[in-house]
Motif scaffolding. Structure first.
Motif, PDB file in Angstrom:
ATOM      1  N   LEU A  20       0.753  -1.281  -0.013  1.00  6.92           N
ATOM      2  CA  LEU A  20       0.016   0.165  -0.080  1.00  6.92           C
ATOM      3  C   LEU A  20       0.741   1.205  -0.053  1.00  6.92           C
ATOM      4  CD1 LEU A  20      -2.772  -0.940   2.433  1.00  6.92           C
ATOM      5  CD2 LEU A  20      -2.947  -0.658   0.095  1.00  6.92           C
ATOM      6  N   GLN A  24       1.105   4.303  -2.924  1.00  7.83           N
ATOM      7  CA  GLN A  24       0.957   5.359  -2.487  1.00  7.83           C
ATOM      8  C   GLN A  24       2.162   6.333  -2.831  1.00  7.83           C
ATOM      9  OE1 GLN A  24      -0.210   7.072   1.194  1.00  7.83           O
ATOM     10  NE2 GLN A  24      -1.061   5.153   1.480  1.00  7.83           N
ATOM     11  N   VAL A  27       2.099   6.769  -6.952  1.00  6.80           N
ATOM     12  CA  VAL A  27       1.054   7.398  -7.362  1.00  6.80           C
ATOM     13  C   VAL A  27       1.619   9.037  -7.028  1.00  6.80           C
ATOM     14  CG1 VAL A  27      -1.351   8.347  -7.581  1.00  6.80           C
ATOM     15  CG2 VAL A  27      -0.766   6.048  -7.433  1.00  6.80           C
ATOM     16  N   THR A  28       1.882   9.358  -6.040  1.00  8.42           N
ATOM     17  CA  THR A  28       2.249  10.711  -5.290  1.00  8.42           C
ATOM     18  C   THR A  28       3.420  11.066  -6.160  1.00  8.42           C
ATOM     19  OG1 THR A  28       1.798  10.010  -3.310  1.00  8.42           O
ATOM     20  CG2 THR A  28       3.125  11.797  -3.208  1.00  8.42           C
ATOM     21  N   LEU A 291      -0.936  16.836  -1.095  1.00 13.33           N
ATOM     22  CA  LEU A 291      -0.503  15.289  -1.415  1.00 13.33           C
ATOM     23  C   LEU A 291       0.641  14.655  -0.510  1.00 13.33           C
ATOM     24  CD1 LEU A 291      -1.641  13.070  -3.064  1.00 13.33           C
ATOM     25  CD2 LEU A 291      -0.222  13.543  -5.241  1.00 13.33           C
ATOM     26  N   VAL A 294      -0.456  14.084   2.962  1.00 11.48           N
ATOM     27  CA  VAL A 294      -1.259  12.988   3.239  1.00 11.48           C
ATOM     28  C   VAL A 294      -0.444  11.545   2.966  1.00 11.48           C
ATOM     29  CG1 VAL A 294      -2.935  11.528   1.848  1.00 11.48           C
ATOM     30  CG2 VAL A 294      -3.421  14.047   2.213  1.00 11.48           C
ATOM     31  N   GLY A 298       0.420   8.907   6.110  1.00 13.44           N
ATOM     32  CA  GLY A 298       0.089   7.610   5.858  1.00 13.44           C
ATOM     33  C   GLY A 298       1.149   6.632   6.289  1.00 13.44           C
ATOM     34  N   LEU A 302       1.162   3.955   9.366  1.00  7.62           N
ATOM     35  CA  LEU A 302       1.443   2.765   9.445  1.00  7.62           C
ATOM     36  C   LEU A 302       2.770   2.139   9.901  1.00  7.62           C
ATOM     37  CD1 LEU A 302       0.669   1.782   5.761  1.00  7.62           C
ATOM     38  CD2 LEU A 302      -0.430   0.885   7.835  1.00  7.62           C
ATOM     39  N   PHE A 305       1.952   2.067  13.584  1.00 11.93           N
ATOM     40  CA  PHE A 305       1.127   0.625  13.811  1.00 11.93           C
ATOM     41  C   PHE A 305       2.416  -0.334  14.092  1.00 11.93           C
ATOM     42  CE2 PHE A 305      -0.926  -2.862  11.889  1.00 11.93           C
ATOM     43  CZ  PHE A 305      -1.816  -3.126  12.996  1.00 11.93           C
TER      44      PHE A 305
ATOM     45  N   LEU B  22      -7.358  10.832  11.072  1.00  8.27           N
ATOM     46  CA  LEU B  22      -6.672  10.667   9.972  1.00  8.27           C
ATOM     47  C   LEU B  22      -7.302  10.296   8.784  1.00  8.27           C
ATOM     48  CD1 LEU B  22      -3.681  11.629  10.346  1.00  8.27           C
ATOM     49  CD2 LEU B  22      -3.041   9.305  10.224  1.00  8.27           C
ATOM     50  N   VAL B 322      -4.756   8.133  -3.887  1.00  4.74           N
ATOM     51  CA  VAL B 322      -3.893   8.196  -2.947  1.00  4.74           C
ATOM     52  C   VAL B 322      -4.395   8.155  -1.556  1.00  4.74           C
ATOM     53  CG1 VAL B 322      -1.969   9.486  -1.737  1.00  4.74           C
ATOM     54  CG2 VAL B 322      -2.015   9.033  -4.353  1.00  4.74           C
ATOM     55  N   CYS B 323      -5.354   9.123  -1.241  1.00  2.00           N
ATOM     56  CA  CYS B 323      -6.208   9.161  -0.221  1.00  2.00           C
ATOM     57  C   CYS B 323      -6.836   7.817   0.116  1.00  2.00           C
ATOM     58  CB  CYS B 323      -6.974  10.371  -0.127  1.00  2.00           C
ATOM     59  SG  CYS B 323      -6.388  11.889  -0.437  1.00  2.00           S
ATOM     60  N   LEU B 325      -5.987   4.805  -0.843  1.00  3.03           N
ATOM     61  CA  LEU B 325      -4.863   3.763  -0.349  1.00  3.03           C
ATOM     62  C   LEU B 325      -4.359   4.179   0.972  1.00  3.03           C
ATOM     63  CD1 LEU B 325      -2.464   3.831  -3.645  1.00  3.03           C
ATOM     64  CD2 LEU B 325      -3.809   2.044  -2.662  1.00  3.03           C
ATOM     65  N   ASN B 326      -4.362   5.483   1.258  1.00  2.00           N
ATOM     66  CA  ASN B 326      -4.100   5.867   2.865  1.00  2.00           C
ATOM     67  C   ASN B 326      -4.909   5.089   3.693  1.00  2.00           C
ATOM     68  OD1 ASN B 326      -2.819   7.179   4.860  1.00  2.00           O
ATOM     69  ND2 ASN B 326      -2.364   8.967   3.525  1.00  2.00           N
ATOM     70  N   ILE B 328      -7.110   2.587   3.424  1.00  2.00           N
ATOM     71  CA  ILE B 328      -6.933   1.219   3.353  1.00  2.00           C
ATOM     72  C   ILE B 328      -5.823   0.750   4.339  1.00  2.00           C
ATOM     73  CG2 ILE B 328      -6.284  -0.956   2.181  1.00  2.00           C
ATOM     74  CD1 ILE B 328      -7.497   0.282  -0.363  1.00  2.00           C
ATOM     75  N   GLY B 329      -4.686   1.475   4.169  1.00  2.75           N
ATOM     76  CA  GLY B 329      -3.511   1.373   5.270  1.00  2.75           C
ATOM     77  C   GLY B 329      -3.967   1.353   6.715  1.00  2.75           C
ATOM     78  N   LEU B 330      -4.633   2.664   6.811  1.00  2.53           N
ATOM     79  CA  LEU B 330      -4.931   2.780   8.321  1.00  2.53           C
ATOM     80  C   LEU B 330      -6.111   2.073   8.959  1.00  2.53           C
ATOM     81  CD1 LEU B 330      -5.186   6.772   7.745  1.00  2.53           C
ATOM     82  CD2 LEU B 330      -3.344   5.333   9.013  1.00  2.53           C
ATOM     83  N   LEU B 332      -6.392  -0.974   7.847  1.00  2.75           N
ATOM     84  CA  LEU B 332      -5.946  -2.367   7.869  1.00  2.75           C
ATOM     85  C   LEU B 332      -5.329  -2.294   9.607  1.00  2.75           C
ATOM     86  CD1 LEU B 332      -3.840  -3.512   5.072  1.00  2.75           C
ATOM     87  CD2 LEU B 332      -5.453  -4.881   6.443  1.00  2.75           C
ATOM     88  N   SER B 333      -4.342  -1.351  10.040  1.00  2.00           N
ATOM     89  CA  SER B 333      -3.948  -1.263  11.057  1.00  2.00           C
ATOM     90  C   SER B 333      -5.114  -1.418  12.293  1.00  2.00           C
ATOM     91  CB  SER B 333      -3.273   0.039  11.433  1.00  2.00           C
ATOM     92  OG  SER B 333      -2.759   0.418  10.182  1.00  2.00           O
ATOM     93  N   THR B 336      -6.666  -4.841  12.346  1.00  2.00           N
ATOM     94  CA  THR B 336      -5.682  -5.784  13.145  1.00  2.00           C
ATOM     95  C   THR B 336      -5.506  -5.633  14.702  1.00  2.00           C
ATOM     96  OG1 THR B 336      -4.449  -5.351  10.926  1.00  2.00           O
ATOM     97  CG2 THR B 336      -3.647  -6.943  12.592  1.00  2.00           C
ATOM     98  N   GLY B 337      -5.533  -4.325  14.870  1.00  4.63           N
ATOM     99  CA  GLY B 337      -5.603  -4.308  16.441  1.00  4.63           C
ATOM    100  C   GLY B 337      -6.736  -4.441  17.382  1.00  4.63           C
ATOM    101  N   TYR B 421     -11.415  -4.715   1.837  1.00  7.47           N
ATOM    102  CA  TYR B 421     -10.371  -5.569   2.253  1.00  7.47           C
ATOM    103  C   TYR B 421      -9.964  -5.935   3.514  1.00  7.47           C
ATOM    104  CZ  TYR B 421      -5.816  -7.956   2.210  1.00  7.47           C
ATOM    105  OH  TYR B 421      -4.655  -8.720   2.426  1.00  7.47           O
ATOM    106  N   ARG B 425     -10.258  -9.050   5.822  1.00  3.11           N
ATOM    107  CA  ARG B 425      -9.232  -9.664   6.766  1.00  3.11           C
ATOM    108  C   ARG B 425      -9.382  -9.919   8.192  1.00  3.11           C
ATOM    109  NH1 ARG B 425      -3.081  -9.165   5.358  1.00  3.11           N
ATOM    110  NH2 ARG B 425      -3.207  -7.881   7.439  1.00  3.11           N
TER     111      ARG B 425
END
Lengths: 405, 438
Positions: A20, A24, A27-28, A291, A294, A298, A302, A305, B22, B322-323, B325-326, B328-330, B332-333, B336-337, B421, B425
């Motif tokens: 991911l 990201q 694309v950025t 962008l 962002v 991100g 991650l 986390f 976020l 992009v936003c 994808l961001n 999705i990542g967040l 997921l975290s 999972t938590g 997704y 998961r």
């Protein structure tokens, strides 16, 4: 070296997050590099000079309406009055204003006859003071003399037999001659009407900034009787703003049979003509900044986390002797690996988007060095973003290993 | 059940305020950027007259230079018509309604001692202009066909002009001095501002409509100046205004109303035979090539949607990607938590479907919040574009209900797509493994 092996194996166990981030970043990078490319292109367009003394020039329109309005007398009186006004360097009547968007174009050709092709040029109708008012330099030949200047009626279609053209136009018409030798040559307007080139000036842009032959201009020694006149006034440095209202009032008072309207400064004209380019630059800049933020957030999210999830492992590594630096390095290297995949993918995407933009909107191709530059910047953004979480990871106490959860 | 999931979602969102905000911010930014550019493109490409845009046709005839076509390629047509064609086609009257037109300008001298004369823009047209383009009238009515032919000095005012000169009163019957001639007001328009200004895009598709409307043939009678663009491939033969009108210079637009395809085909036949006639008289020396374009085809041909707007549209969609994808990542975290909690709920009997629904509600909430915030951002974005472009974009920066619905729909759809997704998961966690470590 730097535990790349273990880092890779750990990454493979949790691919999704890394993938991911990589996409990201790709694309950025694609957006940022293409946006910078567009910005640079637009800035170059905006930096072109019109050739006139823009900072100290303005123009104003006079339209006669009264039944007894005598245009020829009025124009002559107006010009005399304007030229006598203290602070005015020069004033002329002119049919169109450079880079303003509205004007008159004509084709000139070196052979007479409709079957021959010519080169197009903007036409400025000016008198013998034209060079001074437009602040252009005569680099070959002669200026018009007062007796060369004639009056042109609204629907008159013939032309004076002399002209002064820009160097660019001279090179366009006679590509094989040095511009000095173009003086005295005959060219043809309206297919068959001969005109002699009396002089060459260094630079004067046409009114249409989107024209691909923007530098092609010709001066025609004429004053116009089109019922509406435009005066271009060049002032001494710094006196334009003071003189604009003064001129407007003076002209309006002097003759009630016409209206004086739209006093406009050249800086305003430039701003208006190039406004959409300026706006595009600002919008793209905002997009780029937001962008990048962002994407960076991100990465922070991650990384934090994954640090939290690995608290226990990190503690264990610390207890087994890994230094704080080693932990820091682990996360930095991990991010570097992910970024590398991202920017490589990004380079491909960037070129792809650029090819599309070139085809669909006839933009220019990007220069090759944009790619390594973009990659380096994205790498840096990634490293900076991960620095915070990585530092927090390094601060985890070795004793954490001994506690459950 | 739904309200229970909603409560759970709120709890979960509150538990991770930073992560949640976020995500909302990411979606809001993406939606905001997209909606700003979508709105601008939507307005630029809007159908200005949806009720009959397929019945109105712009007429083009190839009267151009035998040696060169009018534009880049060989089949390019001149974008306007000559005075000769405008008046001939009007005389032939082969369409249900038709109007040749032109833009011009003249000085108005408002009545009263104090009022200052000013320069006003004029649309010259035939009376069919008004019913053809469904122009609404506040007072009075269009002039008549007879007045067109008799070249009477009558004028229709835009609402603003009427407000300015007559203080908004019913001015029908009053006289007004325009360009030194006395005109009679026959009508006043109701606010009319078609976007784009499709009937004449020569000098900009988003310009203001003209301030005055008067019979087309007055152009010849009063020798009114040319507005818009004048292009000539050949110099007028002779001097003076008459010579210009009889020349091959194009400065006029021709619109016809044709109710169906048969009428369209018949009109094209008529144009072709007209061109053949002109050929016989020594004009129209290029191959016969005439075209009828309906409103939307003509807008396409004239490239009314600016390239910059389309580039920004593409970039903003990538921005949204992009936003997402961001997000999705967040997500997921976050999910999972929650593995332990999910394991527990599975163990006490919740099915995978239940959990899936529950988390979908949660992502839906985040998406909706992001969408609402995004609407606010889009509003700010449009104000920003408005200030950047000044009066060029004055009419391009307002959102209607359709756009609000699109924004919320896009936000909801994209956030749920982003949530699929991570949710899937989360639901596939084996409960036993999660319970053990407790």
């Amino acid at each position: 070296m730097w535990e790349i092996g273990p880092i890779l194996r750990a990454l493979m166990r949790n691919k999704v997050g890394a993938v991911l981030i990589a996409i990201q970043m790709a694309v950025t990078m694609c957006i940022i590099v293409n946006a910078v490319h567009i910005i640079v292109e637009r800035k170059a367009l905006m930096a072109r000079e019109s050739g006139i003394d823009e900072a100290n020039s303005f123009y104003i329109t006079s339209t006669g309406f009264a039944p007894d309005f005598n245009e020829q007398v009025t124009v002559q009186e107006d010009l005399d009055m304007l030229r006598r006004l203290p602070g005015v360097v020069s004033a002329i009547q002119i049919n169109a204003i450079p880079i303003s968007g509205g004007g008159w174009s004509q084709g000139l050709q070196t052979e007479p006859g409709a079957e021959h092709d010519g080169a197009y040029t903007a036409v400025y109708m000016v008198d013998e003071q034209g060079l001074k008012a437009l602040d252009v330099e005569l680099i070959a030949g002669e200026n018009f003399s007062p007796t060369d200047v004639r009056w042109r009626e609204r629907s008159q279609s013939d032309w004076p037999d002399q002209t002064i053209i820009t160097k660019a136009m001279a090179e366009n018409l006679f590509p094989d001659l040095p511009y000095q030798e173009v003086v005295g040559k005959t060219v043809y307007i309206n297919d068959i009407e001969p005109i002699i080139i009396k002089g060459i000036i260094d630079k004067l842009q046409a009114p249409w900034i989107g024209w691909d032959i923007l530098e092609n201009s010709m001066l025609s020694p004429e004053k116009t009787l089109f019922s509406s006149s435009r005066y271009l006034i060049r002032t001494e440095p710094g006196r334009m703003n003071e003189l604009m209202p003064q001129v407007e009032e003076m002209l309006a008072e002097s003759n009630k049979g016409r209206i004086i309207r739209d006093p406009t400064s050249m800086p305003d004209t430039r701003e208006r003509s190039y406004r959409s380019h300026g706006a595009m630059i600002k919008m793209l800049t905002v997009v780029m900044v937001v962008l990048t933020l962002v994407t960076a957030l991100g990465i922070v999210g991650l990384a934090s986390f994954s640090v939290n999830r690995r608290r226990k492992q990190i503690g264990t590594r610390r207890a087994l002797g890994a230094s704080q630096g080693a932990i820091l390095r682990y996360f930095m290297v991990e991010n570097f690996l992910i970024s590398s995949v991202g920017v490589l993918l990004g380079a491909a995407l960037t070129v792809g988007l650029n090819i599309y933009l070139v085809q669909a909107f006839s933009l220019a191709r990007i220069e090759w060095y944009y790619l390594p530059l973009g990659m380096a910047i994205l790498w840096m953004v990634g490293q900076l973003a991960v620095l915070g979480p990585a530092k927090r990871a390094a601060d985890i106490a070795p004793a954490t290993a001994t506690r459950t959860v | 059940m739904f309200s229970y999931y909603l409560r759970l979602a709120m709890l979960s969102i509150k538990r991770n305020p930073i992560l949640s905000s976020l995500m909302v911010a990411a979606i809001a930014l993406g939606i905001g950027a997209c909606m700003t550019t979508i709105t601008v493109n939507y307005i630029m490409s809007a159908d200005p007259i949806p009720s009959k845009s397929d019945k109105l046709f712009y007429v083009q005839l190839d009267s151009w230079d035998p040696n060169n076509s009018a534009d880049a390629d060989e089949y390019s047509l001149p974008s306007q018509v000559t005075w000769t064609e405008a008046t001939n086609l009007m005389r032939a009257k082969k369409a249900v309604r038709q109007s040749a037109m032109a833009s011009s300008g003249a000085v108005i001298e408002p009545p009263g001692q104090d009022a200052k004369p000013y320069n006003a823009s004029i649309r010259l047209a035939f009376t069919d202009f008004f019913p053809m383009f469904e122009v609404p009238f506040l007072y009075g009515a269009p002039w008549s066909h007879e007045q067109d032919q008799a070249r009477e000095q009558v004028v229709v005012l835009s609402q603003e002009t009427n407000d300015k000169i007559f203080g908004g009163e019913n001015s029908v019957g009053n006289s007004l001095t325009i360009g030194g001639n006395v005109f009679t007001v026959v009508g006043v328009l109701k606010q009319w501002e078609p976007m784009p200004k499709f009937y004449d895009v020569t000098t900009g598709a988003f310009n203001e409509p003209e301030e005055l409307y008067m019979p087309f043939l007055l152009k010849e009678e009063l020798e009114l100046p040319n507005g818009g663009n004048t292009n000539c491939w050949k110099t007028p033969d002779g001097e003076g205004f008459k010579a210009f009108l009889q020349s091959e210079c194009i400065n006029f637009q021709m619109w016809v109303e044709l109710p169906d395809e048969n009428a369209e085909a018949a009109y094209l036949d008529f144009l072709n035979s007209y061109a053949a006639e002109q050929k016989a008289m020594g004009r129209f020396q290029r191959p016969i090539n005439n075209r009828l374009s309906d409103v939307m085809e003509w807008m396409e041909d004239q490239e009314v949607v600016a390239d910059d707007a389309r580039i920004m549209l593409w970039l903003s969609f990538m921005f949204l990607l992009v936003c997402l994808l961001n997000t999705i990542g967040l997500l997921l975290s976050k999910f999972t938590g929650k593995a332990a909690e999910i394991g527990l709920r599975r163990a006490v009997g919740a099915s995978k479907g239940d959990l899936f629904m529950q988390h979908l509600v949660e992502t839906g909430c985040i998406g909706l919040a992001g969408g609402l915030a995004g609407l606010g951002l889009a509003y700010l974005g449009l104000i920003g574009i408005g200030t950047l472009y000044g009066d060029f974009a004055k009419n391009m920066t307002s959102m209607d209900l359709t756009m609000v619905a699109v924004a919320l729909g896009l936000a909801l759809l994209s956030s749920i797509a982003a949530g699929l997704y991570p949710t899937w998961r989360a639901c596939n966690i084996a409960p036993a493994g999660q319970l053990k470590s407790q």
